[in-house]
Motif scaffolding. Structure first.
Motif, mmCIF file in Angstrom:
data_model
loop_
_atom_site.group_PDB
_atom_site.id
_atom_site.type_symbol
_atom_site.label_atom_id
_atom_site.label_comp_id
_atom_site.label_asym_id
_atom_site.label_seq_id
_atom_site.Cartn_x
_atom_site.Cartn_y
_atom_site.Cartn_z
ATOM 1 N N HIS A 50 1.561 -11.026 -5.354
ATOM 2 C CA HIS A 50 2.044 -9.749 -4.831
ATOM 3 C C HIS A 50 1.242 -8.642 -5.508
ATOM 4 C CE1 HIS A 50 6.340 -11.252 -3.614
ATOM 5 N NE2 HIS A 50 5.412 -12.148 -3.357
ATOM 6 N N THR A 51 0.526 -7.850 -4.742
ATOM 7 C CA THR A 51 -0.327 -6.810 -5.312
ATOM 8 C C THR A 51 0.070 -5.450 -4.756
ATOM 9 O OG1 THR A 51 -2.147 -8.406 -5.407
ATOM 10 C CG2 THR A 51 -2.688 -6.090 -5.760
ATOM 11 N N ALA A 52 0.369 -4.515 -5.667
ATOM 12 C CA ALA A 52 0.762 -3.165 -5.263
ATOM 13 C C ALA A 52 -0.316 -2.171 -5.667
ATOM 14 C CB ALA A 52 2.093 -2.787 -5.913
ATOM 15 N N LEU A 53 -0.760 -1.370 -4.703
ATOM 16 C CA LEU A 53 -1.673 -0.259 -4.962
ATOM 17 C C LEU A 53 -0.848 1.021 -4.878
ATOM 18 C CD1 LEU A 53 -4.464 1.005 -5.360
ATOM 19 C CD2 LEU A 53 -4.826 0.817 -2.877
ATOM 20 N N VAL A 54 -0.633 1.646 -6.035
ATOM 21 C CA VAL A 54 0.280 2.780 -6.156
ATOM 22 C C VAL A 54 -0.522 4.077 -6.117
ATOM 23 C CG1 VAL A 54 2.081 3.844 -7.570
ATOM 24 C CG2 VAL A 54 1.808 1.346 -7.556
ATOM 25 N N GLY A 55 -0.232 4.912 -5.125
ATOM 26 C CA GLY A 55 -0.968 6.149 -4.941
ATOM 27 C C GLY A 55 -0.608 7.223 -5.957
ATOM 28 N N LEU B 22 0.861 -1.181 0.000
ATOM 29 C CA LEU B 22 0.000 0.000 0.000
ATOM 30 C C LEU B 22 0.896 1.230 0.000
ATOM 31 C CD1 LEU B 22 -2.546 -1.226 2.717
ATOM 32 C CD2 LEU B 22 -2.720 -1.449 0.221
ATOM 33 N N ILE B 23 0.938 1.945 -1.108
ATOM 34 C CA ILE B 23 1.912 3.011 -1.310
ATOM 35 C C ILE B 23 1.180 4.341 -1.348
ATOM 36 C CG2 ILE B 23 3.753 3.844 -2.825
ATOM 37 C CD1 ILE B 23 3.490 0.719 -3.892
ATOM 38 N N GLY B 24 1.412 5.166 -0.336
ATOM 39 C CA GLY B 24 0.709 6.434 -0.214
ATOM 40 C C GLY B 24 1.100 7.436 -1.281
ATOM 41 N N ASP B 25 0.315 8.495 -1.380
ATOM 42 C CA ASP B 25 0.559 9.536 -2.386
ATOM 43 C C ASP B 25 1.959 10.118 -2.220
ATOM 44 O OD1 ASP B 25 -2.017 9.102 -3.164
ATOM 45 O OD2 ASP B 25 -2.838 10.948 -2.286
ATOM 46 N N GLY B 26 2.686 10.198 -3.337
ATOM 47 C CA GLY B 26 4.013 10.796 -3.325
ATOM 48 C C GLY B 26 5.089 9.956 -2.670
ATOM 49 N N ALA B 27 4.763 8.751 -2.239
ATOM 50 C CA ALA B 27 5.740 7.893 -1.558
ATOM 51 C C ALA B 27 6.592 7.129 -2.569
ATOM 52 C CB ALA B 27 5.032 6.924 -0.622
ATOM 53 N N LYS B 28 7.729 6.605 -2.082
ATOM 54 C CA LYS B 28 8.621 5.800 -2.913
ATOM 55 C C LYS B 28 8.962 4.513 -2.158
ATOM 56 C CE LYS B 28 10.789 9.743 -5.255
ATOM 57 N NZ LYS B 28 12.077 10.437 -5.561
ATOM 58 N N LEU B 29 8.565 3.385 -2.724
ATOM 59 C CA LEU B 29 8.816 2.092 -2.097
ATOM 60 C C LEU B 29 9.548 1.174 -3.061
ATOM 61 C CD1 LEU B 29 8.417 0.011 0.200
ATOM 62 C CD2 LEU B 29 6.254 -0.632 -0.906
ATOM 63 N N THR B 30 10.669 0.621 -2.572
ATOM 64 C CA THR B 30 11.393 -0.415 -3.304
ATOM 65 C C THR B 30 11.300 -1.706 -2.510
ATOM 66 O OG1 THR B 30 12.965 1.128 -4.311
ATOM 67 C CG2 THR B 30 13.636 -1.171 -4.175
ATOM 68 N N VAL B 31 10.886 -2.782 -3.183
ATOM 69 C CA VAL B 31 10.779 -4.093 -2.539
ATOM 70 C C VAL B 31 11.637 -5.082 -3.307
ATOM 71 C CG1 VAL B 31 9.273 -6.002 -1.908
ATOM 72 C CG2 VAL B 31 8.447 -3.655 -1.707
ATOM 73 N N VAL B 32 12.507 -5.788 -2.587
ATOM 74 C CA VAL B 32 13.320 -6.854 -3.167
ATOM 75 C C VAL B 32 12.837 -8.165 -2.558
ATOM 76 C CG1 VAL B 32 15.632 -7.748 -3.579
ATOM 77 C CG2 VAL B 32 15.273 -5.267 -3.341
ATOM 78 N N SER B 33 12.283 -9.036 -3.388
ATOM 79 C CA SER B 33 11.794 -10.330 -2.922
ATOM 80 C C SER B 33 12.712 -11.415 -3.456
ATOM 81 C CB SER B 33 10.359 -10.573 -3.401
ATOM 82 O OG SER B 33 9.894 -11.838 -2.989
ATOM 83 N N VAL B 34 13.376 -12.128 -2.537
ATOM 84 C CA VAL B 34 14.345 -13.159 -2.910
ATOM 85 C C VAL B 34 13.763 -14.525 -2.580
ATOM 86 C CG1 VAL B 34 16.680 -14.048 -2.575
ATOM 87 C CG2 VAL B 34 16.252 -11.577 -2.465
ATOM 88 N N GLN B 35 13.717 -15.403 -3.583
ATOM 89 C CA GLN B 35 13.285 -16.791 -3.402
ATOM 90 C C GLN B 35 14.531 -17.674 -3.491
ATOM 91 O OE1 GLN B 35 10.386 -14.493 -3.277
ATOM 92 N NE2 GLN B 35 11.260 -14.471 -5.321
#
Length: 388
Positions: A195-200, A170-183
Protein backbone atom coordinates in the motif's frame (compact mmCIF):
# COMPACT_ATOMS: atom_id res chain seq x y z
CA UNK A 1 -11.16 0.60 29.95
CA UNK A 2 -7.77 2.30 29.77
CA UNK A 3 -4.82 0.50 28.21
CA UNK A 4 -2.03 -0.71 30.46
CA UNK A 5 1.37 -1.95 29.37
CA UNK A 6 1.58 -5.67 30.14
CA UNK A 7 3.75 -6.74 33.05
CA UNK A 8 7.16 -7.99 32.01
CA UNK A 9 7.08 -5.98 28.79
CA UNK A 10 10.21 -5.77 26.70
CA UNK A 11 11.35 -3.19 24.20
CA UNK A 12 13.56 -3.38 21.15
CA UNK A 13 14.68 -0.96 18.49
CA UNK A 14 17.50 0.84 16.79
CA UNK A 15 18.47 4.36 15.82
CA UNK A 16 20.95 4.39 12.95
CA UNK A 17 22.18 6.60 10.14
CA UNK A 18 21.91 5.35 6.56
CA UNK A 19 19.42 4.48 3.86
CA UNK A 20 16.88 1.66 4.14
CA UNK A 21 17.50 0.96 0.45
CA UNK A 22 21.07 0.05 1.37
CA UNK A 23 20.47 -1.66 4.71
CA UNK A 24 17.21 -3.59 4.52
CA UNK A 25 16.29 -4.39 0.94
CA UNK A 26 18.05 -6.53 -1.63
CA UNK A 27 17.20 -4.45 -4.72
CA UNK A 28 16.12 -0.93 -5.65
CA UNK A 29 12.39 -0.31 -6.18
CA UNK A 30 11.26 -1.30 -9.67
CA UNK A 31 8.20 -2.15 -11.74
CA UNK A 32 10.08 -5.07 -13.33
CA UNK A 33 10.04 -8.36 -11.42
CA UNK A 34 13.33 -9.34 -13.12
CA UNK A 35 15.10 -6.62 -11.14
CA UNK A 36 14.49 -8.55 -7.90
CA UNK A 37 16.38 -11.71 -6.98
CA UNK A 38 14.36 -14.70 -5.87
CA UNK A 39 14.36 -14.53 -2.05
CA UNK A 40 15.70 -17.44 -0.03
CA UNK A 41 14.70 -16.28 3.45
CA UNK A 42 18.12 -14.99 4.47
CA UNK A 43 17.47 -11.47 3.17
CA UNK A 44 16.59 -8.86 5.79
CA UNK A 45 13.19 -8.12 4.23
CA UNK A 46 12.28 -11.83 4.03
CA UNK A 47 13.85 -13.37 7.11
CA UNK A 48 10.60 -13.50 9.09
CA UNK A 49 8.34 -14.68 6.24
CA UNK A 50 7.70 -18.42 5.72
CA UNK A 51 8.38 -18.47 1.98
CA UNK A 52 6.95 -21.96 1.52
CA UNK A 53 3.53 -20.60 2.46
CA UNK A 54 3.54 -17.92 -0.28
CA UNK A 55 2.43 -20.53 -2.86
CA UNK A 56 4.97 -19.45 -5.44
CA UNK A 57 4.32 -15.70 -5.28
CA UNK A 58 8.00 -15.06 -4.53
CA UNK A 59 9.65 -17.23 -7.19
CA UNK A 60 7.45 -16.88 -10.27
CA UNK A 61 5.76 -20.28 -10.09
CA UNK A 62 2.33 -18.96 -9.05
CA UNK A 63 -0.25 -19.22 -11.84
CA UNK A 64 -3.23 -16.84 -11.96
CA UNK A 65 -6.10 -19.31 -11.98
CA UNK A 66 -8.55 -17.83 -9.46
CA UNK A 67 -10.81 -14.88 -8.96
CA UNK A 68 -12.09 -12.24 -6.60
CA UNK A 69 -15.46 -10.54 -6.66
CA UNK A 70 -15.18 -6.78 -6.19
CA UNK A 71 -18.21 -4.67 -5.31
CA UNK A 72 -17.95 -0.89 -4.90
CA UNK A 73 -20.58 1.16 -3.09
CA UNK A 74 -19.88 4.85 -3.55
CA UNK A 75 -21.72 8.13 -2.89
CA UNK A 76 -22.85 10.31 -5.76
CA UNK A 77 -20.00 12.11 -7.47
CA UNK A 78 -17.39 9.38 -6.99
CA UNK A 79 -16.01 8.00 -10.26
CA UNK A 80 -15.43 4.23 -10.41
CA UNK A 81 -13.45 2.91 -13.39
CA UNK A 82 -11.84 -0.28 -14.64
CA UNK A 83 -8.76 0.58 -16.68
CA UNK A 84 -5.99 -1.11 -18.62
CA UNK A 85 -2.31 -1.23 -17.81
CA UNK A 86 -1.59 1.89 -19.89
CA UNK A 87 -3.56 4.26 -17.64
CA UNK A 88 -1.27 7.13 -16.61
CA UNK A 89 -2.43 7.03 -12.98
CA UNK A 90 -1.02 3.57 -12.38
CA UNK A 91 2.32 3.59 -10.59
CA UNK A 92 2.25 7.29 -9.69
CA UNK A 93 2.44 6.70 -5.93
CA UNK A 94 5.63 4.68 -6.15
CA UNK A 95 7.34 1.55 -7.43
CA UNK A 96 7.15 -1.96 -5.95
CA UNK A 97 9.81 -2.58 -3.32
CA UNK A 98 9.95 -6.38 -3.26
CA UNK A 99 9.62 -9.26 -5.70
CA UNK A 100 6.02 -10.15 -4.80
CA UNK A 101 4.82 -6.58 -5.31
CA UNK A 102 6.69 -6.39 -8.61
CA UNK A 103 5.18 -9.73 -9.67
CA UNK A 104 1.73 -8.37 -8.87
CA UNK A 105 2.40 -5.19 -10.85
CA UNK A 106 3.72 -7.14 -13.83
CA UNK A 107 0.85 -9.64 -13.83
CA UNK A 108 -2.46 -7.81 -13.36
CA UNK A 109 -4.65 -7.34 -16.44
CA UNK A 110 -7.15 -4.69 -15.29
CA UNK A 111 -6.97 -2.14 -12.49
CA UNK A 112 -9.75 -0.41 -10.59
CA UNK A 113 -9.51 3.36 -10.14
CA UNK A 114 -11.73 5.26 -7.71
CA UNK A 115 -11.62 9.05 -8.03
CA UNK A 116 -13.02 11.72 -5.72
CA UNK A 117 -13.11 15.04 -7.59
CA UNK A 118 -11.57 18.26 -6.32
CA UNK A 119 -13.41 20.18 -3.56
CA UNK A 120 -15.68 17.24 -2.74
CA UNK A 121 -16.57 16.38 0.86
CA UNK A 122 -18.17 12.94 1.15
CA UNK A 123 -20.61 12.40 4.00
CA UNK A 124 -20.74 8.63 3.44
CA UNK A 125 -17.81 6.25 2.99
CA UNK A 126 -16.75 4.54 -0.20
CA UNK A 127 -16.94 0.80 0.46
CA UNK A 128 -14.91 -1.68 -1.59
CA UNK A 129 -15.73 -5.33 -0.86
CA UNK A 130 -13.14 -7.83 -2.14
CA UNK A 131 -14.32 -11.43 -1.78
CA UNK A 132 -11.96 -14.25 -2.66
CA UNK A 133 -13.45 -17.06 -4.74
CA UNK A 134 -10.45 -19.37 -4.62
CA UNK A 135 -7.25 -19.77 -6.61
CA UNK A 136 -4.46 -17.31 -7.38
CA UNK A 137 -5.21 -13.66 -8.25
CA UNK A 138 -3.19 -10.52 -9.03
CA UNK A 139 -4.78 -7.13 -8.39
CA UNK A 140 -4.19 -3.39 -8.59
CA UNK A 141 -6.24 -0.52 -7.18
CA UNK A 142 -5.83 3.25 -7.24
CA UNK A 143 -7.73 5.63 -4.97
CA UNK A 144 -7.32 9.24 -6.05
CA UNK A 145 -8.70 12.18 -4.08
CA UNK A 146 -8.60 15.67 -5.55
CA UNK A 147 -7.31 18.82 -3.89
CA UNK A 148 -9.21 20.03 -0.79
CA UNK A 149 -11.55 17.03 -0.80
CA UNK A 150 -12.40 14.75 2.14
CA UNK A 151 -13.30 11.07 2.01
CA UNK A 152 -13.33 7.79 3.93
CA UNK A 153 -12.69 4.55 2.04
CA UNK A 154 -13.23 1.04 3.46
CA UNK A 155 -11.37 -1.81 1.75
CA UNK A 156 -12.85 -5.09 3.07
CA UNK A 157 -11.27 -8.47 2.26
CA UNK A 158 -13.14 -11.73 2.87
CA UNK A 159 -13.33 -15.25 1.44
CA UNK A 160 -10.56 -17.59 0.28
CA UNK A 161 -7.86 -16.74 -2.26
CA UNK A 162 -4.17 -16.23 -2.83
CA UNK A 163 -4.01 -12.51 -3.61
CA UNK A 164 -0.97 -10.42 -4.53
CA UNK A 165 -1.77 -6.76 -5.07
CA UNK A 166 -0.66 -3.15 -5.08
CA UNK A 167 -2.88 -0.38 -3.73
CA UNK A 168 -2.07 3.28 -4.43
CA UNK A 169 -3.42 6.34 -2.66
CA UNK A 170 -3.01 9.65 -4.51
CA UNK A 171 -3.89 12.47 -2.12
CA UNK A 172 -4.19 15.95 -3.59
CA UNK A 173 -3.00 19.16 -1.97
CA UNK A 174 -5.02 20.04 1.12
CA UNK A 175 -7.11 16.86 0.87
CA UNK A 176 -8.01 14.51 3.73
CA UNK A 177 -8.24 10.77 3.10
CA UNK A 178 -8.98 8.04 5.63
CA UNK A 179 -8.59 4.43 4.49
CA UNK A 180 -9.66 1.41 6.55
CA UNK A 181 -8.29 -1.86 5.19
CA UNK A 182 -9.79 -4.97 6.79
CA UNK A 183 -8.23 -8.42 6.27
CA UNK A 184 -10.99 -10.77 7.46
CA UNK A 185 -9.98 -13.68 5.25
CA UNK A 186 -10.88 -17.33 5.57
CA UNK A 187 -8.47 -19.73 7.25
CA UNK A 188 -6.49 -20.75 4.14
CA UNK A 189 -6.13 -17.39 2.38
CA UNK A 190 -2.75 -15.84 1.50
CA UNK A 191 -2.59 -12.08 1.02
CA UNK A 192 0.53 -10.09 0.11
CA UNK A 193 0.12 -6.41 -0.75
CA UNK A 194 1.99 -3.13 -0.93
CA UNK A 195 0.00 0.00 0.00
CA UNK A 196 1.68 3.23 -1.13
CA UNK A 197 0.40 6.70 -0.27
CA UNK A 198 1.59 9.86 -2.02
CA UNK A 199 0.61 12.70 0.32
CA UNK A 200 0.27 16.13 -1.27
CA UNK A 201 1.12 19.54 0.12
CA UNK A 202 -0.75 20.22 3.41
CA UNK A 203 -2.72 17.00 2.87
CA UNK A 204 -3.71 14.48 5.55
CA UNK A 205 -3.67 10.71 5.19
CA UNK A 206 -4.98 8.32 7.86
CA UNK A 207 -4.66 4.57 7.44
CA UNK A 208 -6.26 1.99 9.72
CA UNK A 209 -5.23 -1.59 8.93
CA UNK A 210 -7.08 -4.43 10.66
CA UNK A 211 -5.89 -8.03 10.24
CA UNK A 212 -7.72 -11.07 11.58
CA UNK A 213 -7.95 -13.93 9.10
CA UNK A 214 -5.79 -15.74 6.62
CA UNK A 215 -3.10 -18.36 6.78
CA UNK A 216 -0.48 -15.76 5.79
CA UNK A 217 -0.95 -12.00 5.49
CA UNK A 218 2.01 -9.76 4.61
CA UNK A 219 1.24 -6.06 4.12
CA UNK A 220 3.70 -3.26 3.34
CA UNK A 221 2.20 0.20 4.00
CA UNK A 222 4.42 3.01 2.66
CA UNK A 223 4.17 6.80 2.78
CA UNK A 224 5.95 9.37 0.62
CA UNK A 225 5.35 13.12 0.59
CA UNK A 226 4.65 15.23 -2.47
CA UNK A 227 4.98 18.61 -0.75
CA UNK A 228 5.58 20.36 2.60
CA UNK A 229 2.99 20.22 5.36
CA UNK A 230 1.81 16.68 4.71
CA UNK A 231 0.58 14.56 7.62
CA UNK A 232 0.29 10.77 7.86
CA UNK A 233 -1.28 8.74 10.66
CA UNK A 234 -0.89 4.97 10.41
CA UNK A 235 -2.86 2.83 12.84
CA UNK A 236 -3.18 -0.92 12.91
CA UNK A 237 -4.51 -3.81 14.94
CA UNK A 238 -4.06 -7.53 14.43
CA UNK A 239 -5.28 -10.64 16.21
CA UNK A 240 -3.02 -13.57 15.33
CA UNK A 241 -4.45 -17.02 16.01
CA UNK A 242 -3.05 -20.55 16.01
CA UNK A 243 -0.85 -21.24 12.99
CA UNK A 244 -1.37 -17.81 11.43
CA UNK A 245 1.45 -15.60 10.14
CA UNK A 246 0.60 -11.88 10.05
CA UNK A 247 3.31 -9.45 8.99
CA UNK A 248 3.11 -5.66 8.71
CA UNK A 249 6.15 -3.84 7.27
CA UNK A 250 5.85 -0.04 7.34
CA UNK A 251 8.11 2.54 5.73
CA UNK A 252 7.71 6.32 5.97
CA UNK A 253 10.06 8.33 3.77
CA UNK A 254 10.48 11.85 5.13
CA UNK A 255 12.23 13.51 2.19
CA UNK A 256 10.23 16.77 2.30
CA UNK A 257 10.45 19.58 4.90
CA UNK A 258 7.84 20.22 7.59
CA UNK A 259 5.91 16.97 7.36
CA UNK A 260 4.56 14.82 10.17
CA UNK A 261 3.92 11.12 10.78
CA UNK A 262 2.52 9.10 13.65
CA UNK A 263 2.35 5.29 13.82
CA UNK A 264 0.54 3.11 16.38
CA UNK A 265 0.02 -0.64 15.87
CA UNK A 266 -1.24 -3.14 18.44
CA UNK A 267 -1.53 -6.90 18.27
CA UNK A 268 -2.80 -9.81 20.33
CA UNK A 269 -1.67 -13.40 19.83
CA UNK A 270 -2.95 -16.76 20.95
CA UNK A 271 -2.40 -20.40 20.05
CA UNK A 272 0.50 -22.60 19.02
CA UNK A 273 2.69 -21.17 16.24
CA UNK A 274 0.80 -17.89 16.04
CA UNK A 275 3.41 -15.50 14.60
CA UNK A 276 3.12 -11.72 14.26
CA UNK A 277 5.79 -9.50 12.70
CA UNK A 278 5.85 -5.72 12.84
CA UNK A 279 8.60 -3.73 11.12
CA UNK A 280 8.48 0.07 11.39
CA UNK A 281 11.04 1.98 9.30
CA UNK A 282 11.15 5.77 9.35
CA UNK A 283 13.78 7.63 7.34
CA UNK A 284 14.33 11.36 7.85
CA UNK A 285 16.45 12.54 4.95
CA UNK A 286 18.80 15.54 5.04
CA UNK A 287 16.31 17.76 3.21
CA UNK A 288 13.45 17.00 5.62
CA UNK A 289 13.93 19.80 8.14
CA UNK A 290 11.06 20.36 10.55
CA UNK A 291 10.00 16.71 10.61
CA UNK A 292 7.93 15.41 13.53
CA UNK A 293 7.55 11.63 13.77
CA UNK A 294 6.81 8.87 16.26
CA UNK A 295 6.08 5.14 15.97
CA UNK A 296 4.69 2.71 18.53
CA UNK A 297 4.08 -1.03 18.59
CA UNK A 298 2.44 -2.97 21.45
CA UNK A 299 1.81 -6.72 21.58
CA UNK A 300 -0.21 -8.77 24.06
CA UNK A 301 0.63 -12.50 24.19
CA UNK A 302 -2.39 -14.44 25.46
CA UNK A 303 -1.08 -18.04 25.42
CA UNK A 304 2.10 -20.06 25.25
CA UNK A 305 3.39 -21.03 21.82
CA UNK A 306 2.93 -17.61 20.18
CA UNK A 307 5.80 -15.52 18.83
CA UNK A 308 6.21 -11.79 18.13
CA UNK A 309 8.97 -10.02 16.22
CA UNK A 310 8.79 -6.24 16.62
CA UNK A 311 11.51 -4.07 15.05
CA UNK A 312 11.23 -0.25 15.00
CA UNK A 313 13.93 1.58 13.03
CA UNK A 314 14.52 5.34 12.98
CA UNK A 315 17.15 6.79 10.66
CA UNK A 316 17.99 10.48 10.89
CA UNK A 317 20.14 12.49 8.48
CA UNK A 318 19.45 15.99 9.83
CA UNK A 319 19.33 17.44 13.31
CA UNK A 320 16.91 20.20 12.27
CA UNK A 321 13.75 18.38 13.30
CA UNK A 322 10.90 18.95 15.74
CA UNK A 323 10.93 15.45 17.19
CA UNK A 324 11.50 11.76 16.45
CA UNK A 325 11.00 8.66 18.56
CA UNK A 326 9.82 5.09 18.74
CA UNK A 327 8.78 2.42 21.24
CA UNK A 328 8.02 -1.30 21.18
CA UNK A 329 6.74 -3.56 23.94
CA UNK A 330 5.59 -7.18 24.15
CA UNK A 331 4.22 -8.93 27.20
CA UNK A 332 1.57 -11.12 28.76
CA UNK A 333 -1.56 -10.24 30.71
CA UNK A 334 -1.08 -8.10 33.75
CA UNK A 335 -2.01 -10.52 36.56
CA UNK A 336 -2.71 -7.65 38.93
CA UNK A 337 -5.23 -6.16 36.53
CA UNK A 338 -7.02 -9.49 36.14
CA UNK A 339 -7.03 -9.98 39.91
CA UNK A 340 -8.50 -6.49 40.38
CA UNK A 341 -11.41 -7.30 38.05
CA UNK A 342 -12.04 -10.79 39.43
CA UNK A 343 -11.99 -9.48 43.01
CA UNK A 344 -14.99 -7.36 42.06
CA UNK A 345 -17.01 -10.36 40.97
CA UNK A 346 -16.14 -10.39 37.28
CA UNK A 347 -15.56 -13.98 36.00
CA UNK A 348 -12.09 -14.72 34.62
CA UNK A 349 -13.25 -15.07 30.98
CA UNK A 350 -15.10 -11.77 31.12
CA UNK A 351 -12.13 -10.08 32.80
CA UNK A 352 -9.88 -11.34 30.03
CA UNK A 353 -12.27 -10.00 27.40
CA UNK A 354 -12.39 -6.57 29.07
CA UNK A 355 -8.59 -6.34 29.17
CA UNK A 356 -8.26 -7.15 25.46
CA UNK A 357 -11.10 -4.78 24.54
CA UNK A 358 -9.37 -2.02 26.48
CA UNK A 359 -6.09 -2.81 24.75
CA UNK A 360 -7.62 -2.40 21.28
CA UNK A 361 -10.35 0.14 22.04
CA UNK A 362 -8.42 3.34 21.29
CA UNK A 363 -7.35 2.11 17.86
CA UNK A 364 -10.80 0.82 16.90
CA UNK A 365 -12.21 4.27 17.67
CA UNK A 366 -9.91 5.74 15.00
CA UNK A 367 -12.12 4.14 12.35
CA UNK A 368 -15.01 6.50 13.00
CA UNK A 369 -17.67 4.20 11.46
CA UNK A 370 -19.90 2.73 14.21
CA UNK A 371 -21.07 -0.28 12.18
CA UNK A 372 -17.53 -1.33 11.33
CA UNK A 373 -16.28 -0.65 14.86
CA UNK A 374 -19.01 -2.91 16.29
CA UNK A 375 -18.21 -5.65 13.79
CA UNK A 376 -14.51 -5.60 14.66
CA UNK A 377 -15.09 -5.65 18.42
CA UNK A 378 -17.47 -8.57 17.93
CA UNK A 379 -14.74 -10.32 15.94
CA UNK A 380 -12.30 -9.80 18.80
CA UNK A 381 -14.82 -11.26 21.25
CA UNK A 382 -15.34 -14.26 18.98
CA UNK A 383 -11.59 -14.89 18.75
CA UNK A 384 -11.36 -14.87 22.55
CA UNK A 385 -14.34 -17.16 23.00
CA UNK A 386 -12.89 -19.66 20.56
CA UNK A 387 -9.77 -19.99 22.68
CA UNK A 388 -11.56 -20.64 25.97
Amino acid sequence: MAETIPAGATTDGAITVGHPADARVSAAPSFDVADFPVPHGREEEWRFTPLERLRGLHDGTAVADGGVKVEVTAPEGVIVETVGRDDARLGRAGKPVDRVAAQAYSSFEKASVISIPKDTVLTEPVRIAVHGEGGMVYGHQVIEIGAFSEAVVVLDHTGEATLAANVEYLIGDGAKLTVVSVQDWGDTAVHAAQHTALVGRDATFKSVIVTFGGSLVRLSPRVVYGGPGGEAELYGLYFTDQGQHQEHRLFIDHDTPHCRSNVAYKGALQGQDAHAVWIGDVLIRAAAEGTDTYELNRNLVLTDGARVDSVPNLEIETGEIIGAGHASATGRFDDEQLFYLMARGIPSDEARRLVVRGFFGELVQQIGLPDLEERLMAKIDAELEASV
